[in-house]
Motif scaffolding. Sequence first.
Motif, PDB file in Angstrom:
ATOM      1  N   GLU A  95      35.719  53.791  56.142  1.00  0.00           N
ATOM      2  CA  GLU A  95      34.649  53.752  57.127  1.00  0.00           C
ATOM      3  C   GLU A  95      35.083  54.226  58.515  1.00  0.00           C
ATOM      4  O   GLU A  95      34.296  54.815  59.249  1.00  0.00           O
ATOM      5  CB  GLU A  95      34.119  52.322  57.215  1.00  0.00           C
ATOM      6  CG  GLU A  95      32.618  52.261  57.255  1.00  0.00           C
ATOM      7  CD  GLU A  95      32.130  50.840  57.496  1.00  0.00           C
ATOM      8  OE1 GLU A  95      30.943  50.698  57.791  1.00  0.00           O
ATOM      9  OE2 GLU A  95      32.939  49.896  57.412  1.00  0.00           O
ATOM     10  N   GLY A  96      36.325  53.947  58.868  1.00  0.00           N
ATOM     11  CA  GLY A  96      36.834  54.381  60.171  1.00  0.00           C
ATOM     12  C   GLY A  96      36.257  53.604  61.343  1.00  0.00           C
ATOM     13  O   GLY A  96      36.295  54.074  62.473  1.00  0.00           O
ATOM     14  N   LYS A  97      35.744  52.422  61.107  1.00  0.00           N
ATOM     15  CA  LYS A  97      35.164  51.626  62.210  1.00  0.00           C
ATOM     16  C   LYS A  97      36.208  50.694  62.817  1.00  0.00           C
ATOM     17  O   LYS A  97      36.232  50.478  64.016  1.00  0.00           O
ATOM     18  CB  LYS A  97      33.977  50.784  61.690  1.00  0.00           C
ATOM     19  CG  LYS A  97      32.738  51.610  61.392  1.00  0.00           C
ATOM     20  CD  LYS A  97      31.598  51.262  62.361  1.00  0.00           C
ATOM     21  CE  LYS A  97      30.583  52.389  62.523  1.00  0.00           C
ATOM     22  NZ  LYS A  97      29.898  52.740  61.288  1.00  0.00           N
ATOM     23  N   VAL A  98      37.059  50.143  61.959  1.00  0.00           N
ATOM     24  CA  VAL A  98      38.120  49.259  62.437  1.00  0.00           C
ATOM     25  C   VAL A  98      39.343  50.122  62.732  1.00  0.00           C
ATOM     26  O   VAL A  98      39.719  50.977  61.928  1.00  0.00           O
ATOM     27  CB  VAL A  98      38.445  48.170  61.396  1.00  0.00           C
ATOM     28  CG1 VAL A  98      39.510  47.217  61.927  1.00  0.00           C
ATOM     29  CG2 VAL A  98      37.183  47.393  61.024  1.00  0.00           C
ATOM     30  N   LYS A 155      39.091  60.966  64.485  1.00  0.00           N
ATOM     31  CA  LYS A 155      38.345  62.036  65.174  1.00  0.00           C
ATOM     32  C   LYS A 155      37.141  62.445  64.326  1.00  0.00           C
ATOM     33  O   LYS A 155      36.031  62.618  64.822  1.00  0.00           O
ATOM     34  CB  LYS A 155      39.280  63.235  65.366  1.00  0.00           C
ATOM     35  CG  LYS A 155      38.960  64.094  66.566  1.00  0.00           C
ATOM     36  CD  LYS A 155      39.821  65.350  66.584  1.00  0.00           C
ATOM     37  CE  LYS A 155      41.156  65.147  67.264  1.00  0.00           C
ATOM     38  NZ  LYS A 155      41.870  66.439  67.469  1.00  0.00           N
ATOM     39  N   PHE A 156      37.393  62.576  63.048  1.00  0.00           N
ATOM     40  CA  PHE A 156      36.348  62.959  62.101  1.00  0.00           C
ATOM     41  C   PHE A 156      35.240  61.900  62.079  1.00  0.00           C
ATOM     42  O   PHE A 156      34.049  62.218  62.178  1.00  0.00           O
ATOM     43  CB  PHE A 156      36.977  63.149  60.721  1.00  0.00           C
ATOM     44  CG  PHE A 156      36.076  63.792  59.711  1.00  0.00           C
ATOM     45  CD1 PHE A 156      35.435  64.992  59.993  1.00  0.00           C
ATOM     46  CD2 PHE A 156      35.869  63.202  58.471  1.00  0.00           C
ATOM     47  CE1 PHE A 156      34.597  65.593  59.062  1.00  0.00           C
ATOM     48  CE2 PHE A 156      35.028  63.793  57.538  1.00  0.00           C
ATOM     49  CZ  PHE A 156      34.393  64.991  57.826  1.00  0.00           C
ATOM     50  N   ALA A 157      35.643  60.636  62.005  1.00  0.00           N
ATOM     51  CA  ALA A 157      34.659  59.539  61.962  1.00  0.00           C
ATOM     52  C   ALA A 157      33.804  59.521  63.239  1.00  0.00           C
ATOM     53  O   ALA A 157      32.586  59.348  63.177  1.00  0.00           O
ATOM     54  CB  ALA A 157      35.372  58.198  61.775  1.00  0.00           C
ATOM     55  N   TRP A 158      34.441  59.729  64.413  1.00  0.00           N
ATOM     56  CA  TRP A 158      33.689  59.731  65.674  1.00  0.00           C
ATOM     57  C   TRP A 158      32.726  60.904  65.739  1.00  0.00           C
ATOM     58  O   TRP A 158      31.612  60.781  66.213  1.00  0.00           O
ATOM     59  CB  TRP A 158      34.646  59.783  66.868  1.00  0.00           C
ATOM     60  CG  TRP A 158      35.372  58.490  67.093  1.00  0.00           C
ATOM     61  CD1 TRP A 158      35.255  57.336  66.357  1.00  0.00           C
ATOM     62  CD2 TRP A 158      36.345  58.219  68.101  1.00  0.00           C
ATOM     63  NE1 TRP A 158      36.082  56.375  66.852  1.00  0.00           N
ATOM     64  CE2 TRP A 158      36.771  56.882  67.926  1.00  0.00           C
ATOM     65  CE3 TRP A 158      36.910  58.958  69.138  1.00  0.00           C
ATOM     66  CZ2 TRP A 158      37.721  56.288  68.750  1.00  0.00           C
ATOM     67  CZ3 TRP A 158      37.853  58.367  69.960  1.00  0.00           C
ATOM     68  CH2 TRP A 158      38.260  57.043  69.771  1.00  0.00           C
ATOM     69  N   LYS A 159      33.188  62.055  65.281  1.00  0.00           N
ATOM     70  CA  LYS A 159      32.351  63.261  65.307  1.00  0.00           C
ATOM     71  C   LYS A 159      31.137  63.096  64.403  1.00  0.00           C
ATOM     72  O   LYS A 159      30.029  63.499  64.768  1.00  0.00           O
ATOM     73  CB  LYS A 159      33.156  64.482  64.850  1.00  0.00           C
ATOM     74  CG  LYS A 159      33.940  65.125  65.955  1.00  0.00           C
ATOM     75  CD  LYS A 159      33.382  66.514  66.262  1.00  0.00           C
ATOM     76  CE  LYS A 159      34.185  67.192  67.341  1.00  0.00           C
ATOM     77  NZ  LYS A 159      33.433  67.659  68.475  1.00  0.00           N
ATOM     78  N   ILE A 160      31.377  62.519  63.234  1.00  0.00           N
ATOM     79  CA  ILE A 160      30.269  62.316  62.291  1.00  0.00           C
ATOM     80  C   ILE A 160      29.230  61.416  62.930  1.00  0.00           C
ATOM     81  O   ILE A 160      28.035  61.708  62.942  1.00  0.00           O
ATOM     82  CB  ILE A 160      30.777  61.669  60.979  1.00  0.00           C
ATOM     83  CG1 ILE A 160      31.595  62.676  60.191  1.00  0.00           C
ATOM     84  CG2 ILE A 160      29.615  61.153  60.143  1.00  0.00           C
ATOM     85  CD1 ILE A 160      32.227  62.099  58.955  1.00  0.00           C
ATOM     86  N   GLN A 161      29.739  60.326  63.505  1.00  0.00           N
ATOM     87  CA  GLN A 161      28.884  59.353  64.152  1.00  0.00           C
ATOM     88  C   GLN A 161      28.021  60.021  65.221  1.00  0.00           C
ATOM     89  O   GLN A 161      26.819  59.803  65.289  1.00  0.00           O
ATOM     90  CB  GLN A 161      29.814  58.337  64.788  1.00  0.00           C
ATOM     91  CG  GLN A 161      29.237  57.074  65.319  1.00  0.00           C
ATOM     92  CD  GLN A 161      30.397  56.276  65.903  1.00  0.00           C
ATOM     93  OE1 GLN A 161      31.386  55.986  65.223  1.00  0.00           O
ATOM     94  NE2 GLN A 161      30.328  55.960  67.183  1.00  0.00           N
ATOM     95  N   ILE A 177      35.771  71.213  63.132  1.00  0.00           N
ATOM     96  CA  ILE A 177      37.081  70.590  63.394  1.00  0.00           C
ATOM     97  C   ILE A 177      38.203  71.479  62.839  1.00  0.00           C
ATOM     98  O   ILE A 177      39.198  71.745  63.519  1.00  0.00           O
ATOM     99  CB  ILE A 177      37.160  69.160  62.789  1.00  0.00           C
ATOM    100  CG1 ILE A 177      36.211  68.220  63.550  1.00  0.00           C
ATOM    101  CG2 ILE A 177      38.584  68.622  62.832  1.00  0.00           C
ATOM    102  CD1 ILE A 177      36.243  66.774  63.093  1.00  0.00           C
ATOM    103  N   ASP A 178      38.011  71.968  61.624  1.00  0.00           N
ATOM    104  CA  ASP A 178      39.034  72.827  61.002  1.00  0.00           C
ATOM    105  C   ASP A 178      39.274  74.104  61.806  1.00  0.00           C
ATOM    106  O   ASP A 178      40.410  74.551  61.943  1.00  0.00           O
ATOM    107  CB  ASP A 178      38.629  73.183  59.562  1.00  0.00           C
ATOM    108  CG  ASP A 178      38.750  71.980  58.628  1.00  0.00           C
ATOM    109  OD1 ASP A 178      39.346  70.963  59.059  1.00  0.00           O
ATOM    110  OD2 ASP A 178      38.249  72.048  57.491  1.00  0.00           O
ATOM    111  N   ALA A 179      38.186  74.664  62.360  1.00  0.00           N
ATOM    112  CA  ALA A 179      38.315  75.917  63.106  1.00  0.00           C
ATOM    113  C   ALA A 179      39.138  75.730  64.377  1.00  0.00           C
ATOM    114  O   ALA A 179      39.841  76.629  64.823  1.00  0.00           O
ATOM    115  CB  ALA A 179      36.929  76.465  63.447  1.00  0.00           C
ATOM    116  N   ARG A 180      39.040  74.542  64.975  1.00  0.00           N
ATOM    117  CA  ARG A 180      39.785  74.281  66.211  1.00  0.00           C
ATOM    118  C   ARG A 180      41.222  73.855  65.949  1.00  0.00           C
ATOM    119  O   ARG A 180      42.045  73.882  66.856  1.00  0.00           O
ATOM    120  CB  ARG A 180      39.104  73.146  66.990  1.00  0.00           C
ATOM    121  CG  ARG A 180      37.780  73.507  67.613  1.00  0.00           C
ATOM    122  CD  ARG A 180      37.071  72.240  68.082  1.00  0.00           C
ATOM    123  NE  ARG A 180      37.799  71.525  69.119  1.00  0.00           N
ATOM    124  CZ  ARG A 180      37.585  71.672  70.416  1.00  0.00           C
ATOM    125  NH1 ARG A 180      36.665  72.497  70.837  1.00  0.00           N
ATOM    126  NH2 ARG A 180      38.292  70.992  71.302  1.00  0.00           N
TER     127      ARG A 180
END
Length: 355
Positions: free
Chosen positions: A214-217, A156-162, A179-182
């Motif tokens: 990286e969170g891509k794979v 989720k973090f990787a997608w949001k950053i992207q 993200i932390d607040a939610r």
Amino acid sequence: SAAAAAGKTVVIGLAADSGCGKSTFVRRLTSVLGGGAEPPSGGNPDSNTLVGSTATVICLDDYHSLDRAARKARGLTALDPRANDFDLMYEQVRAIKEGRAVDKPVYNHVTGLLDPPERIAPPKILVIEGLHPMYDERVRDLLDFSIYLDISEEVKFAWKIQRDMAERGHSLESIKASIDARKPDFDAYIDPQKQYADAVIEVLPTQLIPNDEEGKVLRVRLIMKEGVRHFAPVYLFDEGSVVTWIPCGRKLSCSYPGIKFAYGFGTYFGHEVSVLEMDGQFDKLDELIYVETHLSNLSTKFYGEVAQQMLKHADLPGSSNGTGLFQTIVGLKVRDLYEQIAAERADVTTDPLRV
Ligand code: ADP
Ligand code: G6P
């Protein structure tokens, strides 16, 4: 459930946190179902609804009872049930299921305000997508099939950053803070819904690259409940066995880190499930047919339909990995479920013994 069987419209629930791939899934699903999916013509340009000749998709954000300013004033997030009108959601989904049109509210994501209602006519298939399709027991009981997209925190973090950093110029710190607040409300109100889902698509970091940052794979798991009416889980090689499969070799090109499939069974929140897993990504989408050939119970209408759908939507996120593959497969299972229910109804109305 009995209530679900008695309805006219088949109702599908699709739950996930925002930014977790619901709209992408909806595009793959409506493509498989056929009949198009367009915003209602001549209506509110900010409508969240998609209408086709087979399916209508409504966004449950339209049942926000508090607009953006009111949420802010009361310190509530959109995930908080107190910011949503479940009585109205239940009443309207039930009405549609029984064949009656409703005037559904419209939450305007641009202004953060509630706009005048729009008319929703009963379709063959109603998809309710959003944060809470399985939260309220009454709404849950109206669902003929339910899907939860379970995106792990890392991904989720990787997608949001992207998205938010690359496309919207937000800082890493602000993305992390949002993200932390939610998270407390996500944990309390959204995540628990997965226990009710008939199919869960779980998206995790790869295990093929040690300590991948990286969170891509991605490693993607399709968790399918056993014993759900009109839903026969997909399997690899032999139903009810345990298999790992590395398809890379002469028939499938794989660059680093390769592809690994797994299939097996287990329990999920006390339910018997079977699980199909894919870690890694495809190099060439047109070779996907090789993988498709080894999967059974896909509910395709012709040889290669999965590969065809994946190629058709190669531009959508997740097309080269298990997210796109399993979303496509779940779409085929929804179509099959609808067709089985429709066929049963046709039997009931034409069978002279029952008149
Ligand atoms: P939602 O409707 O739940 O808000 P979307 O389908 O619009 O989610 O996806 C939000 C964003 O998340 C996409 O624009 C993309 O950046 C990212 N995303 C979604 N699904 C995937 C995927 N399978 N692989 C990679 N990124 C994805
Ligand atoms: C979630 C909901 C949206 C809402 C957004 C931001 O993503 O799905 O409906 O607009 O949160 O909420 P906010 O309270 O910041 O407007």
